[in-house]
Write a protein that holds these residues in place. Structure first.
Motif, PDB file in Angstrom:
ATOM      1  N   UNK A   1     -15.133  -9.978   3.560  1.00 15.13           N
ATOM      2  CA  UNK A   1     -14.563  -9.769   2.229  1.00 15.13           C
ATOM      3  C   UNK A   1     -13.042  -9.742   2.353  1.00 15.13           C
ATOM      4  N   UNK A   2     -12.367 -10.517   1.506  1.00 21.47           N
ATOM      5  CA  UNK A   2     -10.905 -10.612   1.552  1.00 21.47           C
ATOM      6  C   UNK A   2     -10.305  -9.746   0.455  1.00 21.47           C
ATOM      7  N   UNK A   3      -9.317  -8.953   0.822  1.00 25.75           N
ATOM      8  CA  UNK A   3      -8.577  -8.176  -0.184  1.00 25.75           C
ATOM      9  C   UNK A   3      -7.101  -8.176   0.178  1.00 25.75           C
ATOM     10  N   UNK A   4      -6.279  -8.032  -0.839  1.00 25.92           N
ATOM     11  CA  UNK A   4      -4.828  -8.058  -0.648  1.00 25.92           C
ATOM     12  C   UNK A   4      -4.314  -6.703  -0.152  1.00 25.92           C
ATOM     13  N   UNK A   5      -3.303  -6.766   0.643  1.00 23.71           N
ATOM     14  CA  UNK A   5      -2.616  -5.532   1.015  1.00 23.71           C
ATOM     15  C   UNK A   5      -1.765  -5.088  -0.167  1.00 23.71           C
ATOM     16  N   UNK A   6      -1.709  -3.806  -0.405  1.00 22.50           N
ATOM     17  CA  UNK A   6      -0.954  -3.270  -1.527  1.00 22.50           C
ATOM     18  C   UNK A   6       0.176  -2.398  -1.019  1.00 22.50           C
ATOM     19  N   UNK A   7       1.271  -2.392  -1.774  1.00 21.90           N
ATOM     20  CA  UNK A   7       2.455  -1.632  -1.367  1.00 21.90           C
ATOM     21  C   UNK A   7       2.215  -0.131  -1.356  1.00 21.90           C
ATOM     22  N   UNK A   8       1.420   0.354  -2.284  1.00 20.57           N
ATOM     23  CA  UNK A   8       1.293   1.800  -2.475  1.00 20.57           C
ATOM     24  C   UNK A   8       0.264   2.434  -1.553  1.00 20.57           C
ATOM     25  N   UNK A   9      -0.430   1.655  -0.738  1.00 22.35           N
ATOM     26  CA  UNK A   9      -1.465   2.233   0.104  1.00 22.35           C
ATOM     27  C   UNK A   9      -0.853   3.026   1.248  1.00 22.35           C
ATOM     28  N   UNK A  10      -1.485   4.156   1.537  1.00 19.61           N
ATOM     29  CA  UNK A  10      -1.003   5.019   2.613  1.00 19.61           C
ATOM     30  C   UNK A  10      -2.018   5.122   3.739  1.00 19.61           C
ATOM     31  N   UNK A  11      -2.987   4.215   3.763  1.00 16.89           N
ATOM     32  CA  UNK A  11      -4.046   4.308   4.759  1.00 16.89           C
ATOM     33  C   UNK A  11      -3.835   3.356   5.927  1.00 16.89           C
ATOM     34  N   UNK A  12      -2.630   2.856   6.090  1.00 15.25           N
ATOM     35  CA  UNK A  12      -2.359   1.938   7.182  1.00 15.25           C
ATOM     36  C   UNK A  12      -2.587   0.483   6.842  1.00 15.25           C
ATOM     37  N   UNK A  13      -3.043   0.194   5.619  1.00 12.72           N
ATOM     38  CA  UNK A  13      -3.341  -1.180   5.220  1.00 12.72           C
ATOM     39  C   UNK A  13      -2.263  -1.768   4.318  1.00 12.72           C
ATOM     40  N   UNK A  14      -1.114  -1.119   4.204  1.00 10.91           N
ATOM     41  CA  UNK A  14      -0.059  -1.612   3.330  1.00 10.91           C
ATOM     42  C   UNK A  14       0.673  -2.803   3.925  1.00 10.91           C
ATOM     43  N   UNK A  15       1.660  -3.286   3.193  1.00 12.26           N
ATOM     44  CA  UNK A  15       2.459  -4.415   3.658  1.00 12.26           C
ATOM     45  C   UNK A  15       3.270  -4.016   4.883  1.00 12.26           C
ATOM     46  N   UNK A  16       3.519  -4.954   5.797  1.00  9.43           N
ATOM     47  CA  UNK A  16       4.350  -4.633   6.969  1.00  9.43           C
ATOM     48  C   UNK A  16       5.787  -4.364   6.553  1.00  9.43           C
ATOM     49  N   UNK A  17       6.562  -3.718   7.412  1.00 12.03           N
ATOM     50  CA  UNK A  17       7.963  -3.421   7.069  1.00 12.03           C
ATOM     51  C   UNK A  17       8.774  -4.697   6.918  1.00 12.03           C
ATOM     52  N   UNK A  18       9.852  -4.593   6.152  1.00 11.08           N
ATOM     53  CA  UNK A  18      10.685  -5.754   5.827  1.00 11.08           C
ATOM     54  C   UNK A  18      11.223  -6.496   7.052  1.00 11.08           C
ATOM     55  N   UNK A  19      11.610  -5.826   8.151  1.00 11.15           N
ATOM     56  CA  UNK A  19      12.172  -6.579   9.278  1.00 11.15           C
ATOM     57  C   UNK A  19      11.232  -7.599   9.905  1.00 11.15           C
ATOM     58  N   UNK A  20       9.923  -7.451   9.734  1.00 15.16           N
ATOM     59  CA  UNK A  20       8.994  -8.410  10.342  1.00 15.16           C
ATOM     60  C   UNK A  20       8.234  -9.220   9.302  1.00 15.16           C
ATOM     61  N   UNK A  21       8.464  -8.964   8.016  1.00 10.39           N
ATOM     62  CA  UNK A  21       7.700  -9.656   6.978  1.00 10.39           C
ATOM     63  C   UNK A  21       8.344 -11.003   6.650  1.00 10.39           C
ATOM     64  N   UNK A  22       7.583 -12.088   6.773  1.00 13.62           N
ATOM     65  CA  UNK A  22       8.103 -13.422   6.489  1.00 13.62           C
ATOM     66  C   UNK A  22       8.389 -13.567   5.007  1.00 13.62           C
ATOM     67  N   UNK A  23       9.449 -14.332   4.705  1.00 13.81           N
ATOM     68  CA  UNK A  23       9.853 -14.549   3.315  1.00 13.81           C
ATOM     69  C   UNK A  23       9.706 -15.994   2.886  1.00 13.81           C
ATOM     70  N   UNK A  24       9.546 -16.923   3.852  1.00 15.37           N
ATOM     71  CA  UNK A  24       9.420 -18.342   3.524  1.00 15.37           C
ATOM     72  C   UNK A  24       8.706 -19.052   4.665  1.00 15.37           C
ATOM     73  N   UNK A  25       7.810 -19.986   4.356  1.00 20.10           N
ATOM     74  CA  UNK A  25       7.170 -20.756   5.432  1.00 20.10           C
ATOM     75  C   UNK A  25       8.100 -21.791   6.050  1.00 20.10           C
ATOM     76  N   UNK A  26       9.236 -22.044   5.438  1.00 20.15           N
ATOM     77  CA  UNK A  26      10.154 -23.069   5.922  1.00 20.15           C
ATOM     78  C   UNK A  26      11.328 -22.500   6.703  1.00 20.15           C
ATOM     79  N   UNK A  27      11.508 -21.197   6.680  1.00 22.92           N
ATOM     80  CA  UNK A  27      12.524 -20.525   7.481  1.00 22.92           C
ATOM     81  C   UNK A  27      11.969 -19.164   7.864  1.00 22.92           C
TER      82      UNK A  27
END
Length: 439
Positions: free
Chosen positions: A161-187
């Motif tokens: 089952x596929x589900x999206x990560x949410x910003x507000x989750x506090x159970x370890x399933x939230x989005x990764x921190x900004x320094x490692x989160x990709x912003x574009x597939x071309x850069x």
């Protein structure tokens, strides 16, 4: 041809070669030397990619991987990937058409993109598929994007089952921190970042140049020369960039004696380590005491206490000696906690000026060298002479303004940190030549 040339320059690590050659020549002409004063400041750089939200990022990552596979092995794509609606869904850029306005529809589309992405990766990683397809950069980028934005868990029937990560989750399933989160597939080096009211997707540029004190209306004897440019991820704090800047200046033999910086760069550790390692002084405003006594400028702040490091004790303004002295680790940082006895503090007539605690006053101190350095710096910056001297730093803002206006540095021309840095060093050379020709 120019694109291939830039790629070869980056591949051989020669991004700074032209700037190095110019600075070596200027040293022989005695136009720039080690010692003296230099100043450094940073500015934001916008990447040469479109801004994508989370939904667009995932869809465009699937599209980029499909295009890369079709270009690398079209026969495999025709034989293995037979999905009817893919040719329609990924024919054009995802951000070229209007996304659904409904949150429900957006969520459904996000799951469609994720399902397509996982289906594509499953085909690529199948035993019958060529192994080299997995090494395509666009395929690896798709893997990371799906990992950062989705979670797959088995349901009761064993299906994933596929589900999206949410910003507000506090159970370890939230989005990764900004320094490692990709912003574009071309850069894959660009990142989203914010500084005060500025919010951008890109990089950060640190510019260092020589500076010379001068009387009002007098022209400096020498032109100001850019001695270093450092390009970093937009999420890297200025404090973390200072050590690489000093290393580059040392490599060129151009370390200053006095380095003027804004308040975003210094820390007690950097003030001490810069003096010890490089023999230079950081001329920078340090953060003031944040205790409520210091903020209100009423009562006894931490700097009002005399610290006797050799005898491991502190003396309060009322003359009382601390009861305990404990070396501890607070949030991974070595500190010393000094506490005064309640029997001394509670009956003290100056207690209301000192602490609201029902027990005695407590102090949390950095190690001796750091504490003395930060106290000295705070005392110096209260002096009017220091303020007038520090005004020399403001000139770097004009240099950065000239760089962004004249060479167009605000928006990078290329993709990737290495090529962006190559652009910055070349622009620094151009600015130096312009300054020399006008001097």
């Amino acid at each position: 041809m120019l694109s291939e040339f830039r790629s070869r320059v980056v591949a051989h690590g020669l991004e700074e070669r032209v700037l190095d050659l110019l600075l070596e020549r200027l040293q022989t002409l005695n136009l720039v030397q080690a010692g003296g004063s230099q100043r450094t400041d940073s500015t934001h750089i916008v990447a040469a990619v479109r801004d994508l939200n989370r939904l667009e990022l995932v869809g465009e990552s699937v599209r980029a991987a499909l295009n890369a596979l079709a270009a690398a092995c079209p026969e495999w794509v025709d034989q293995v990937l037979v999905v009817e609606d893919w040719s329609h869904r990924y024919a054009d850029r995802i951000d070229n058409w209007r996304l659904p306005a409904s949150k429900t529809k957006q969520h459904e589309l996000a799951l469609h993109y994720a399902t397509d992405g996982y289906t594509l990766l499953q085909a690529v990683y199948a035993p019958s598929s060529p192994a080299w397809l997995r090494e395509l950069p666009a395929v690896q980028t798709l893997r990371i994007v799906l990992l950062q934005h989705y979670i797959r868990t088995p349901d009761r029937n064993g299906r994933l089952r596929i589900r999206r990560r949410e910003r507000a989750e506090d159970n370890g399933d939230g989005l990764p921190p900004a320094p490692i989160r990709l912003a574009s597939p071309y850069d894959t080096d660009t990142r989203w970042s914010a500084k005060r009211e500025t919010f951008w997707n890109g990089y950060k540029l640190h510019v260092s140049e020589t500076c010379h004190p001068q009387a009002d209306g007098d022209r400096p004897a020498r032109p100001n020369i850019i001695t270093n440019v450092t390009t970093t991820a937009s999420t890297l704090p200025d404090t973390k960039a200072l050590e690489p800047i000093h290393q580059s200046l040392q490599h060129r033999g151009l370390l200053p004696a006095r380095h003027y910086l804004d308040s975003g760069y210094p820390s007690a550790e950097l003030i001490v380590s810069s003096a010890r390692t490089y023999g230079l002084a950081l001329i920078t405003p340090v953060l003031l005491d944040t205790s409520h006594q210091a903020k209100a400028q009423q009562g006894f702040a931490a700097h009002d206490f005399a610290i006797d490091w050799d005898r491991k004790r502190a003396v309060c303004p009322a003359g009382k000696i601390s009861a305990t002295w404990n070396d501890v680790i607070q949030e991974g940082v070595a500190k010393t906690v000094v506490a005064f006895a309640a029997l001394d503090c509670i009956p003290c007539p100056a207690k209301e000026q000192c602490t609201s605690s029902r027990k005695g006053r407590r102090l949390s101190l950095y190690p001796r060298e750091l504490t003395e350095a930060i106290r000295t710096a705070r005392a110096q910056q209260q002096d009017g002479t220091w303020q007038r001297d520090y005004a020399l730093r403001a000139g770097i803002e004009g240099t950065i303004r000239q760089a962004t206006h004249t060479t167009g540095l605000r928006r990078t021309r290329y993709r990737g940190l290495a090529k962006t840095h190559l652009d910055h060093t070349t622009s620094a050379v151009a600015l130096n030549l312009m300054g020399l020709s006008g001097s």
